[in-house]
Structures are given as structure tokens and as C-alpha cells.
Write a protein that holds these residues in place. Sequence first.
Motif, short mmCIF file in Angstrom:
data_model
loop_
_atom_site.label_atom_id
_atom_site.label_comp_id
_atom_site.label_asym_id
_atom_site.label_seq_id
_atom_site.Cartn_x
_atom_site.Cartn_y
_atom_site.Cartn_z
N MET A 175 48.37 48.05 116.98
CA MET A 175 47.30 47.08 116.91
C MET A 175 45.99 47.84 116.74
N LYS A 176 45.23 47.44 115.73
CA LYS A 176 43.96 48.11 115.47
C LYS A 176 42.81 47.12 115.64
N ILE A 177 41.81 47.55 116.40
CA ILE A 177 40.67 46.71 116.73
C ILE A 177 39.40 47.37 116.21
N ALA A 178 38.57 46.59 115.52
CA ALA A 178 37.24 47.06 115.11
C ALA A 178 36.24 46.55 116.13
N VAL A 179 35.32 47.41 116.53
CA VAL A 179 34.31 47.05 117.52
C VAL A 179 32.94 47.26 116.88
N ILE A 180 32.17 46.17 116.81
CA ILE A 180 30.81 46.26 116.26
C ILE A 180 29.82 45.72 117.27
N SER A 181 28.58 46.09 117.11
CA SER A 181 27.55 45.61 118.02
C SER A 181 26.20 45.70 117.34
N ASP B 250 38.37 58.52 135.51
CA ASP B 250 39.18 57.84 136.51
C ASP B 250 40.02 56.72 135.91
N GLY B 251 40.61 56.97 134.75
CA GLY B 251 41.51 56.01 134.12
C GLY B 251 40.83 54.88 133.36
N LEU B 252 39.50 54.88 133.30
CA LEU B 252 38.77 53.82 132.60
C LEU B 252 38.03 54.42 131.41
N ILE B 253 38.15 53.77 130.27
CA ILE B 253 37.45 54.21 129.06
C ILE B 253 36.29 53.26 128.82
N ILE B 254 35.09 53.81 128.61
CA ILE B 254 33.96 52.98 128.22
C ILE B 254 33.51 53.38 126.83
N MET B 255 33.18 52.37 126.03
CA MET B 255 32.75 52.62 124.65
C MET B 255 31.57 51.74 124.29
N ASN B 256 30.59 52.37 123.67
CA ASN B 256 29.53 51.66 122.97
C ASN B 256 29.69 52.08 121.51
N PRO B 257 29.95 51.13 120.60
CA PRO B 257 30.17 51.51 119.20
C PRO B 257 28.89 51.87 118.45
N GLY B 258 27.74 51.79 119.13
CA GLY B 258 26.47 52.01 118.46
C GLY B 258 26.05 50.73 117.75
N SER B 259 25.17 50.87 116.80
CA SER B 259 24.68 49.71 116.07
C SER B 259 25.00 49.85 114.59
N ILE B 260 25.45 48.73 113.99
CA ILE B 260 25.71 48.76 112.55
C ILE B 260 24.44 48.50 111.75
N MET C 61 30.23 52.13 113.98
CA MET C 61 31.10 51.11 114.56
C MET C 61 32.24 51.84 115.25
N GLY C 62 32.99 51.13 116.08
CA GLY C 62 34.09 51.76 116.79
C GLY C 62 35.43 51.18 116.40
N PHE C 63 36.46 51.93 116.72
CA PHE C 63 37.83 51.47 116.50
C PHE C 63 38.66 51.81 117.73
N ILE C 64 39.62 50.93 118.00
CA ILE C 64 40.58 51.14 119.08
C ILE C 64 41.95 50.91 118.49
N GLU C 65 42.85 51.84 118.71
CA GLU C 65 44.24 51.67 118.31
C GLU C 65 45.08 51.64 119.58
N ILE C 66 45.83 50.56 119.74
CA ILE C 66 46.65 50.38 120.93
C ILE C 66 48.11 50.22 120.51
N PHE C 67 48.95 51.05 121.12
CA PHE C 67 50.38 50.99 120.87
C PHE C 67 51.10 50.87 122.20
N GLN C 68 52.23 50.23 122.21
CA GLN C 68 53.03 50.06 123.42
C GLN C 68 53.33 51.41 124.05
N ASP C 69 53.13 51.52 125.34
CA ASP C 69 53.50 52.71 126.13
C ASP C 69 52.78 53.98 125.71
N LYS C 70 51.60 53.87 125.10
CA LYS C 70 50.81 55.05 124.73
C LYS C 70 49.37 54.83 125.17
#
Length: 158
Positions: free
Chosen positions: A1-7, A119-129, A140-149
Amino acid sequence: MKIAVISDSHYEASSINEVKKYLNDVDIILHCGDGAPDTKLLERYFNGEIYAVRGNCDISSEYPSERIIEVIEKKIFITHGNMYNVKNEYNTIFYKGKEVGADIVLFGHSHKAIINKYDGLIIMNPGSITFPYGAAKRTMGFIEIFQDKEPKLYIKEI
């Protein structure tokens, strides 16, 4: 699963139009506020899910100031960041993420792209487009999420 993050698109249609070319393989789009209604420009051609939160420059109450979504068993907390003093420090938003049981915290407001893990938490600011911080490039930012990874997060200059 791929997520685009904009702000922080700040109602600049040209910035939203430029981002479109990076969305071909994206499943979800997240907007971290200050231009949340700009996502309507993406709805016309994007078939995936789009979530947005209200920033301090967004007048419409159509969007919540915070939201939590779950993607492949990862809890993502999304806010603009203005209520968490992110222009000065990240402790407040970090502890809010811990409080809500998030795996990932996304925010904007400072226009400064960052990815931090602690401490197991990821914080992201994708910046500004539209209006990057200082001499930085628009991002901009991207997040890729895969099962068990572990999720893979990265920033891309646009």
C-alpha cells in the motif's frame, strides 16, 4: 500500500496539478491541512481514498482538525500541527501520538520536511508543496506499508 502525503498547498491549484504526476501508483492521499479543500481537485481523477484535515488557514469546517486512519494494521494520526507547537518542538505531537496509540504521526504547519523515529513512533512532516521553509525545495511525502514489515517513509522534492 502506497500513501502520498501532502500539506500546506495553500489553495494553489498549480501545486496540486504538479503533484498529480507523482500519484500514478498511489492508493491513498493524505493532506495535512492549509489547503484541505485542494483535495477536491484530485477527486476528479484519483480513484483511491483521500483524507484531509483542517489547518489554521482553512476556514471550512468540512474537515476535522484531527483524524486517525488504519492502513494494514498501522494506525496513522493526522493533524495540521498548529495545536501542537510544531514550529518550536516535536515533544507535544510525539506524546499525542503515543496517547492515541499511533504508529505514524503526520503533520504540516511548519512547512519543514522531517522524518523522525523515536520509541517506536514515526513522525513526518512532508513539507509544503507550495511554500517550502527557508531555502528548501517544495516537497511531499510517501509511506509504503506492507504486511508484517516496518513502514517505509520518505520525502520527495517536486
